[in-house]
Write an enzyme that holds these catalytic residues in place. Structure first.
Site, PDB file in Angstrom:
ATOM      1  N   TYR A 159     -66.147  47.350  97.928  1.00 27.84           N
ATOM      2  CA  TYR A 159     -66.323  48.559  98.733  1.00 27.84           C
ATOM      3  C   TYR A 159     -66.745  48.215 100.158  1.00 27.84           C
ATOM      4  O   TYR A 159     -66.165  48.721 101.132  1.00 27.84           O
ATOM      5  CB  TYR A 159     -67.369  49.451  98.069  1.00 27.84           C
ATOM      6  CG  TYR A 159     -67.692  50.709  98.836  1.00 27.84           C
ATOM      7  CD1 TYR A 159     -66.802  51.769  98.870  1.00 27.84           C
ATOM      8  CD2 TYR A 159     -68.909  50.842  99.513  1.00 27.84           C
ATOM      9  CE1 TYR A 159     -67.105  52.931  99.568  1.00 27.84           C
ATOM     10  CE2 TYR A 159     -69.215  51.996 100.208  1.00 27.84           C
ATOM     11  CZ  TYR A 159     -68.318  53.043 100.231  1.00 27.84           C
ATOM     12  OH  TYR A 159     -68.618  54.189 100.926  1.00 27.84           O
ATOM     13  N   LYS A 163     -64.647  48.895 103.635  1.00 28.46           N
ATOM     14  CA  LYS A 163     -65.180  49.761 104.690  1.00 28.46           C
ATOM     15  C   LYS A 163     -65.400  48.986 105.991  1.00 28.46           C
ATOM     16  O   LYS A 163     -65.258  49.549 107.086  1.00 28.46           O
ATOM     17  CB  LYS A 163     -66.477  50.414 104.222  1.00 28.46           C
ATOM     18  CG  LYS A 163     -66.272  51.484 103.141  1.00 28.46           C
ATOM     19  CD  LYS A 163     -65.319  52.577 103.581  1.00 28.46           C
ATOM     20  CE  LYS A 163     -65.277  53.734 102.597  1.00 28.46           C
ATOM     21  NZ  LYS A 163     -64.287  54.776 102.982  1.00 28.46           N
TER      22      LYS A 163
END
Length: 262
Positions: A159, A163
């Site tokens: 994640y 990002k």
């Protein structure tokens, strides 16, 4: 006078992941500022609720139920929005997310899927929208990144990497699309969306997260939406290639997953 610079009258926005949470709050905020809005997500019932609220504000709205992990569907969403609403001025790449995972269970395929869902979707929608934006007055793109894109946290490798990539994609795309299209992002902290429902239902966990946040509370979806209105409006017209941090002041994750050492 200054409040007029936050208006978006005559503009058309497209928002992904807009059935609930930050996406829904953003769609409504843009409509309140005067924009017509096209929204996409998986769940038709949720989209219908949001479009109903947009229309109640006196704005045009269309919804496109689709699987936004399908890049062809993402491209088709932009084309549908332009065809039905006549133009595209604003793109909000909100859809994304990846479940936490341990290092050894984060396979290359899992990592690639995180990149695809968080970065490739944003690229596909923006790429499809840009020709329509250039036919008008240009426009604004806002990507929803995360503070995990700049801070380490155990269990967030896929994640956080995705990002971080989206944040730098923002800077690079801003360079490519200047001066007519501005591209910015918001690094979001812990916001009370459906993803944090389990937190809201556990007072002790919520209290721990709040205590680890300098502002001693979790964020609300409308606070992210307010930042998006700013970035998309003339009020934010001198910003491009920037990542606005709306995270309550946290510099590290405010919730540890409790993963053991290897």
């Amino acid at each position: 006078m200054i409040l007029d610079t936050f208006r978006l009258d005559g503009r058309v926005a497209v928002v992904t992941g807009a059935g609930r949470g930050i996406g829904a709050a953003t769609a409504l905020a843009l409509a309140e500022a005067g924009a017509d809005v096209a929204i996409a997500a998986r769940t038709t019932a949720q989209l219908d609720q949001v479009t109903g609220k947009i229309r109640a504000l006196g704005r045009r709205a269309i919804s496109v139920p689709c699987d936004l992990s399908d890049l062809d569907a993402v491209t088709a969403f932009a084309e549908t929005a332009a065809a039905e609403l006549g133009r595209i001025d604003i793109v909000v790449n909100n859809v994304g997310g990846t479940m936490p995972n341990t290092f050894l269970t984060t396979t290359p395929e899992f990592l690639e899927e995180a990149f695809r869902f968080n970065v490739s979707t944003a690229h596909a929608l923006t790429r499809a929208a840009v020709p329509h934006m250039l036919r008008g007055d240009g426009g604004s793109v806002v990507n929803i990144s995360s503070m995990m894109g700049r801070a380490p946290g155990r269990g967030f490798l896929a994640y956080g990497t995705a990002k971080a990539a989206l944040a730098h994609w923002t800077r690079l795309a801003a360079t490519d699309l200047a001066p007519r299209i501005r591209v910015n992002a918001i690094a979001v902290g812990s916001v009370l969306t459906s993803a944090l429902e389990i937190v809201a239902r556990q007072p002790e966990v919520k209290a721990t997260m709040e205590a680890a946040t300098p502002l001693h509370r979790l964020g609300e979806p409308w606070e992210i939406a307010a930042g998006i209105v700013y970035l998309c409006s003339p009020a934010g017209g001198y910003l491009t290639g920037k990542v606005l941090e709306i995270d309550g002041g946290i510099e590290s994750p405010n919730l540890e997953l409790g993963l053991p050492d290897l």
